[in-house]
Design a protein around this motif. Structure first.
Motif, PDB file in Angstrom:
ATOM      1  N   ALA A   1      97.156 -40.206  -1.571  1.00  0.00           N
ATOM      2  CA  ALA A   1      96.527 -39.287  -0.624  1.00  0.00           C
ATOM      3  C   ALA A   1      95.521 -38.390  -1.340  1.00  0.00           C
ATOM      4  O   ALA A   1      94.415 -38.138  -0.840  1.00  0.00           O
ATOM      5  CB  ALA A   1      97.589 -38.438   0.071  1.00  0.00           C
ATOM      6  N   HIS A   2      95.906 -37.901  -2.534  1.00  0.00           N
ATOM      7  CA  HIS A   2      94.982 -37.081  -3.319  1.00  0.00           C
ATOM      8  C   HIS A   2      93.735 -37.890  -3.702  1.00  0.00           C
ATOM      9  O   HIS A   2      92.610 -37.386  -3.652  1.00  0.00           O
ATOM     10  CB  HIS A   2      95.663 -36.581  -4.601  1.00  0.00           C
ATOM     11  CG  HIS A   2      96.692 -35.535  -4.375  1.00  0.00           C
ATOM     12  ND1 HIS A   2      97.991 -35.827  -4.018  1.00  0.00           N
ATOM     13  CD2 HIS A   2      96.629 -34.174  -4.456  1.00  0.00           C
ATOM     14  CE1 HIS A   2      98.680 -34.710  -3.899  1.00  0.00           C
ATOM     15  NE2 HIS A   2      97.875 -33.692  -4.148  1.00  0.00           N
TER      16      HIS A   2
ATOM     17  N   VAL B   1     102.481 -41.848   1.645  1.00  0.00           N
ATOM     18  CA  VAL B   1     103.881 -41.528   1.922  1.00  0.00           C
ATOM     19  C   VAL B   1     104.285 -40.225   1.238  1.00  0.00           C
ATOM     20  O   VAL B   1     104.850 -39.322   1.855  1.00  0.00           O
ATOM     21  CB  VAL B   1     104.804 -42.672   1.475  1.00  0.00           C
ATOM     22  CG1 VAL B   1     106.263 -42.281   1.663  1.00  0.00           C
ATOM     23  CG2 VAL B   1     104.488 -43.941   2.262  1.00  0.00           C
ATOM     24  N   SER B   2     103.989 -40.137  -0.059  1.00  0.00           N
ATOM     25  CA  SER B   2     104.417 -38.967  -0.823  1.00  0.00           C
ATOM     26  C   SER B   2     103.561 -37.752  -0.499  1.00  0.00           C
ATOM     27  O   SER B   2     102.332 -37.840  -0.396  1.00  0.00           O
ATOM     28  CB  SER B   2     104.318 -39.264  -2.321  1.00  0.00           C
ATOM     29  OG  SER B   2     104.585 -38.104  -3.075  1.00  0.00           O
ATOM     30  N   ARG B   3     104.243 -36.611  -0.347  1.00  0.00           N
ATOM     31  CA  ARG B   3     103.537 -35.345  -0.120  1.00  0.00           C
ATOM     32  C   ARG B   3     103.656 -34.440  -1.342  1.00  0.00           C
ATOM     33  O   ARG B   3     103.664 -33.216  -1.222  1.00  0.00           O
ATOM     34  CB  ARG B   3     104.093 -34.633   1.121  1.00  0.00           C
ATOM     35  CG  ARG B   3     103.750 -35.339   2.435  1.00  0.00           C
ATOM     36  CD  ARG B   3     104.306 -34.568   3.615  1.00  0.00           C
ATOM     37  NE  ARG B   3     103.957 -35.200   4.892  1.00  0.00           N
ATOM     38  CZ  ARG B   3     103.228 -34.623   5.841  1.00  0.00           C
ATOM     39  NH1 ARG B   3     102.753 -33.396   5.654  1.00  0.00           N
ATOM     40  NH2 ARG B   3     102.958 -35.249   6.966  1.00  0.00           N
TER      41      ARG B   3
ATOM     42  N   TYR C   1      98.180 -37.547   6.143  1.00  0.00           N
ATOM     43  CA  TYR C   1      99.605 -37.785   6.331  1.00  0.00           C
ATOM     44  C   TYR C   1     100.012 -38.153   7.761  1.00  0.00           C
ATOM     45  O   TYR C   1     100.998 -38.843   7.971  1.00  0.00           O
ATOM     46  CB  TYR C   1     100.398 -36.553   5.888  1.00  0.00           C
ATOM     47  CG  TYR C   1     100.265 -36.236   4.425  1.00  0.00           C
ATOM     48  CD1 TYR C   1     100.499 -37.218   3.459  1.00  0.00           C
ATOM     49  CD2 TYR C   1      99.908 -34.961   3.988  1.00  0.00           C
ATOM     50  CE1 TYR C   1     100.379 -36.937   2.114  1.00  0.00           C
ATOM     51  CE2 TYR C   1      99.802 -34.670   2.639  1.00  0.00           C
ATOM     52  CZ  TYR C   1     100.032 -35.660   1.701  1.00  0.00           C
ATOM     53  OH  TYR C   1      99.920 -35.371   0.368  1.00  0.00           O
ATOM     54  N   ASN C   2      99.266 -37.677   8.744  1.00  0.00           N
ATOM     55  CA  ASN C   2      99.608 -37.944  10.138  1.00  0.00           C
ATOM     56  C   ASN C   2      98.904 -39.218  10.600  1.00  0.00           C
ATOM     57  O   ASN C   2      97.676 -39.289  10.628  1.00  0.00           O
ATOM     58  CB  ASN C   2      99.193 -36.747  11.012  1.00  0.00           C
ATOM     59  CG  ASN C   2      99.585 -36.915  12.461  1.00  0.00           C
ATOM     60  OD1 ASN C   2      99.035 -37.759  13.161  1.00  0.00           O
ATOM     61  ND2 ASN C   2     100.522 -36.095  12.920  1.00  0.00           N
ATOM     62  N   ASP C   3      99.687 -40.232  10.951  1.00  0.00           N
ATOM     63  CA  ASP C   3      99.102 -41.533  11.301  1.00  0.00           C
ATOM     64  C   ASP C   3      98.100 -41.441  12.441  1.00  0.00           C
ATOM     65  O   ASP C   3      97.030 -42.063  12.403  1.00  0.00           O
ATOM     66  CB  ASP C   3     100.216 -42.526  11.681  1.00  0.00           C
ATOM     67  CG  ASP C   3     101.025 -42.971  10.483  1.00  0.00           C
ATOM     68  OD1 ASP C   3     100.565 -42.755   9.345  1.00  0.00           O
ATOM     69  OD2 ASP C   3     102.130 -43.523  10.675  1.00  0.00           O
TER      70      ASP C   3
END
Length: 311
Positions: free
Chosen positions: A243-244, A233-235, A278-280
């Motif tokens: 994500a990282h 969720v977090s960018r 990030y892009n589902d």
């Protein structure tokens, strides 16, 4: 840990040790253990303290890991990701099995640190500050704790990727190229312990309020589960998000940090997540997965010193 020991002794371990190591002192010819169940090992006996700590940390570790990871798995984790070609058969069961077996090893290795805290060798303190300066310091220990441990974990984690250490210690955790929250504690025991050392070392170098320390200790374990939750969720470009960490599991040589991206940027090991995370639609694309699988195999081959030829 001293409070946990006191409660555990009062409600459980006093009776256990009285049965396992009973006292044999007599009063007027009557065995004391016939009158009051007591143990030959007093509460302040070091061996008893260490055994009790190991039991508490093991059982507590199992409970916390299973409850936090289960919640994250069913509430936050994107189960579509389990169709990725690098997701192993029966992986969730394997992750749980690895973690559950590793926890007693973590526990035994951390006993000396907790023993030192109980004995008063650390700089943990009780009570609340009585001055503005004291309150300012207590509040400041929170970011100081995060910055100190983030630095320590970064370098420990990075050196665990050296081929000699990676093969022997860290590879079991990278078995989970597409991890679930249950992978959060699925380490080789020495690997997990090594990365926990900064947490324990901090309170031997810096004074910290003990309840605040307990709170931070709970937080870092929650964080460990969170960065494996696959919920991108977090960018943030500052915080080391899930994500990282997903990038780290896929591409090995990047994003060693625990909380922040600072040390990775300074050490040249930062890799910003992309729309792959990030892009589902792109994240769950079979084409994306195929490329990730190929890259992961190639990079791990380089880490192990036996680069694989990918057709």
């Amino acid at each position: 840990m001293d409070v946990a020991l006191e409660l555990a002794d009062e409600y459980l371990f006093d009776s256990i040790y009285a049965k396992l190591v009973p006292a044999h002192t007599s009063v007027n010819g009557t065995a004391l253990d016939d009158l009051v169940a007591t143990s030959a090992w007093a509460r302040d006996y070091d061996l008893r303290i260490c055994l009790t700590i190991m039991c508490l940390v093991t059982v507590g570790g199992w409970f916390f890991y299973l409850s936090a990871a289960t919640f994250s798995y069913f509430v936050l984790f994107d189960h579509e990701y389990m169709n990725h070609p690098k997701f192993l058969k029966n992986q969730v069961r394997l992750e749980i099995d690895c973690a559950v077996k590793a926890v007693p090893g973590f526990a035994s290795l951390t006993v000396p640190w907790f023993w030192g805290e109980v004995k008063g060798y650390s700089l943990l303190y009780e009570g609340l500050p009585t001055s503005v300066l004291g309150w300012a310091y207590m509040v400041a220990t929170v970011p100081l704790f995060l910055l100190f441990t983030d630095c320590g974990i970064y370098w420990i984690h990075r050196y665990l990727h050296h081929p000699l250490l990676y093969k022997r210690l860290h590879k079991p955790h990278h078995k989970w190229i597409v991890p679930t929250p249950f992978a959060s504690h699925a380490f080789h025991p020495l690997d997990g312990y090594a990365q926990s050392v900064p947490y324990h070392l901090f309170v031997y170098l810096f004074p910290m309020q003990k309840w605040l320390y307990i709170g931070m200790f709970i937080f870092v374990n929650i964080w460990t589960v969170m960065i494996h939750d696959g919920n991108f969720v977090s960018r943030s470009t500052i915080i080391n998000t899930s994500a990282h960490h997903a990038v780290h599991h896929l591409y090995f040589n990047f994003n060693y940090g625990q909380y922040f991206t600072f040390w990775d940027r300074l050490g040249g090991s930062h890799r910003e997540p992309t729309e792959e995370q990030y892009n589902d639609e792109l994240r769950n694309s079979k084409k994306t997965w195929a490329q990730q699988a190929q890259d992961a195999e190639s990079i791990e081959g380089e880490v192990l010193g036996n680069k694989k030829k990918i057709n």
